[in-house]
Write an enzyme that holds these catalytic residues in place. Structure first.
Site, mmCIF file in Angstrom:
data_model
loop_
_atom_site.group_PDB
_atom_site.id
_atom_site.type_symbol
_atom_site.label_atom_id
_atom_site.label_comp_id
_atom_site.label_asym_id
_atom_site.label_seq_id
_atom_site.Cartn_x
_atom_site.Cartn_y
_atom_site.Cartn_z
ATOM 1 N N ARG A 1 139.466 -4.685 -50.085
ATOM 2 C CA ARG A 1 138.162 -5.353 -50.268
ATOM 3 C C ARG A 1 138.190 -6.797 -49.770
ATOM 4 O O ARG A 1 137.177 -7.351 -49.368
ATOM 5 C CB ARG A 1 137.686 -5.307 -51.726
ATOM 6 C CG ARG A 1 136.343 -6.045 -51.882
ATOM 7 C CD ARG A 1 135.754 -6.005 -53.269
ATOM 8 N NE ARG A 1 136.693 -6.266 -54.303
ATOM 9 C CZ ARG A 1 137.089 -7.482 -54.701
ATOM 10 N NH1 ARG A 1 136.618 -8.563 -54.114
ATOM 11 N NH2 ARG A 1 137.966 -7.616 -55.679
ATOM 12 N N TYR B 1 114.547 -8.726 -37.141
ATOM 13 C CA TYR B 1 114.685 -7.415 -37.757
ATOM 14 C C TYR B 1 113.978 -7.395 -39.117
ATOM 15 O O TYR B 1 114.015 -8.388 -39.853
ATOM 16 C CB TYR B 1 116.185 -7.124 -37.906
ATOM 17 C CG TYR B 1 116.496 -5.815 -38.535
ATOM 18 C CD1 TYR B 1 116.303 -4.625 -37.833
ATOM 19 C CD2 TYR B 1 116.978 -5.743 -39.829
ATOM 20 C CE1 TYR B 1 116.591 -3.405 -38.426
ATOM 21 C CE2 TYR B 1 117.274 -4.534 -40.424
ATOM 22 C CZ TYR B 1 117.068 -3.366 -39.717
ATOM 23 O OH TYR B 1 117.368 -2.169 -40.310
ATOM 24 N N ASP C 1 121.475 -13.715 -33.742
ATOM 25 C CA ASP C 1 121.677 -12.279 -33.927
ATOM 26 C C ASP C 1 121.721 -11.672 -32.522
ATOM 27 O O ASP C 1 120.705 -11.594 -31.835
ATOM 28 C CB ASP C 1 120.525 -11.698 -34.749
ATOM 29 C CG ASP C 1 120.690 -10.197 -35.006
ATOM 30 O OD1 ASP C 1 121.367 -9.523 -34.208
ATOM 31 O OD2 ASP C 1 120.119 -9.699 -36.005
ATOM 32 N N LYS D 1 124.604 -0.740 -34.027
ATOM 33 C CA LYS D 1 123.850 -0.499 -32.804
ATOM 34 C C LYS D 1 124.799 -0.398 -31.597
ATOM 35 O O LYS D 1 125.562 0.527 -31.529
ATOM 36 C CB LYS D 1 122.796 -1.602 -32.635
ATOM 37 C CG LYS D 1 122.030 -1.922 -33.935
ATOM 38 C CD LYS D 1 121.153 -0.792 -34.420
ATOM 39 C CE LYS D 1 120.626 -0.971 -35.836
ATOM 40 N NZ LYS D 1 119.938 -2.221 -36.124
#
Ligand SMILES: *Cc1c(COP(=O)(O)O)cnc(C)c1O
Length: 390
Positions: free
Chosen positions: A59, A111, A183, A208
């Site tokens: 983690r 987005y 981004d 993506k």
């Protein structure tokens, strides 16, 4: 990384992790383990105290499969460091909570999840956010004078492929002591490397183009090490770590990133040119078309024009819906960047939550169809669009 950043992008995408596996594997295997054992407490403390690099707990990101992925991701954007996340939104959330607490200015369309986070959720935590359109860029100085220390934008944007001048915005933001995050999901590092143009952070939905096969969900942040270190602690305690299995799958995908994106660039240009000639298409939004508004800037700051384009069909929203429903090769689905071509009508999906007036203000018409060009033969994609437009 110092050696590999002088190599080409394709070489870096394949050999970027620089890892030599003890058993001779050409790539790092999946360490699907949660924790790692130490020969002694002294060795354990060295890693816990950060005196020695090493695997510790997954983690935290201290896992060899994740280290290898992050080295490759950093190399692709020419960054000192990269952190991987379980999604693009997780990456953005960690960035905003670390570097956006004094306020955030978001420029242009972004987005849907990003806009929701900025417009409604971060303000609940007392974080001031300012959302301006590209046409309101002249307000940037006035907004930054008020204290926000993070400027965030996408370029090209969804779905109108609006471009922003990374170098100019970075200069303006830096003059106010603010950082800039881009981004870079739509362009991918093959077509645009914002850090080289003055941005401080790059964020990706690796879901993506980086993943490229519509089969994984992941995110990434790249930048200078001193700016990334505080993000590491947020990621650790938000628990938004990428799974080792996904890290391995994403590393696999990155080895073909360059050839995939270059092919998608070429096919998207062919489709855009065919659509620009088609009598049933009113407008084509694609940075590679010479008469497109952002073409000059695209040539100056991008290395390729990308695999995303938007067409506006003649008629209205219902005509666009009919075209979308008649397409056979293009799957009707949001998302982008995969091997399979996808189509979405922004007013029914990505921008469905906005009022018609707000869509109009953003230059988004109901007759628009956004295309994510995949890896099929361009002639077949063009034939599919032509039969659907008939
Ligand atoms: C999909 C997307 C995101 C969000 O990424 P997830 O991996 O779905 O969390 C952020 N920015 C852009 C531009 C995207 O296309």
């Amino acid at each position: 990384m110092t050696e590999s950043t002088t190599q080409g992008l394709s070489t870096r995408s394949i050999h970027g992790s620089g890892v030599k596996d003890a058993a001779g594997s050409p790539h790092v295997p999946i360490y699907n383990t949660t924790t790692f054992a130490f020969p002694s407490t002294a060795d354990l403390l060295d890693v816990v105290d950060g005196k020695k690099a090493g695997a510790l707990y997954t983690r935290y990101g201290l896992n060899p499969s994740i280290f290898a992925l992050e080295e490759t991701l950093a190399g692709l954007e020419g960054a000192e460091a990269a952190w991987a996340f379980c999604s693009g939104m997780a990456a953005e959330t960690a960035l905003f909570l670390t570097h956006g607490r004094d306020g955030i200015v978001c420029i242009g369309d972004a987005y849907g999840g990003t806009l929701e986070l900025l417009a409604t959720q971060l303000p609940l935590l007392g974080i001031k956010t300012h959302l301006i359109l590209g046409s309101e860029l002249d307000r940037l100085d006035e907004l930054l004078a008020d204290g926000p220390k993070l400027v965030f934008f996408e370029t090209p944007t969804n779905p109108t492929l609006e471009l922003f001048d990374i170098r100019a915005i970075a200069a303006k933001a830096h003059a106010h002591g603010a950082r800039v995050a881009v981004d870079n999901t739509f362009a991918s590092p093959v077509n645009q490397r914002p850090l080289e143009l003055g941005a401080d952070f790059v964020v990706h939905s690796a879901t993506k183009y980086l993943g490229g096969h519509s089969d994984l969900t992941a995110g990434a942040i790249m930048g200078a090490k001193d700016l990334l270190l505080p993000i590491w602690n947020w990621r650790k305690n938000l628990g938004s770590m990428i799974a080792p299995e996904t890290a391995s799958l994403l590393s696999r995908s990155l080895r073909t990133l360059v050839v995939r994106v270059r092919q998608q660039n070429a096919s998207a240009l062919a489709v855009a040119e065919a659509m620009a000639r088609h009598p049933k298409v009113r407008r084509v939004f694609y940075p590679g078309l010479p008469d497109f508004a952002g073409h000059g800037l695209a040539k100056a700051q991008m290395h390729g024009f990308g695999g995303m384009l938007t067409i506006e069909v003649a008629g209205g929203g219902e005509d666009a819906t009919r075209v979308a429903d008649r397409l056979r090769l293009f799957a009707l689905a949001p998302s982008l960047g995969g091997a399979e071509s996808l189509v979405t009508q922004p007013c029914t999906t990505t921008h469905h939550g906005l009022t018609p007036e707000e869509r109009a203000r953003r230059g988004i018409s109901d007759a628009m169809l956004r295309l994510s060009i995949g890896l099929e033969d361009a002639e077949d994609l063009i034939a599919d669009l032509e039969q659907a437009l008939q």
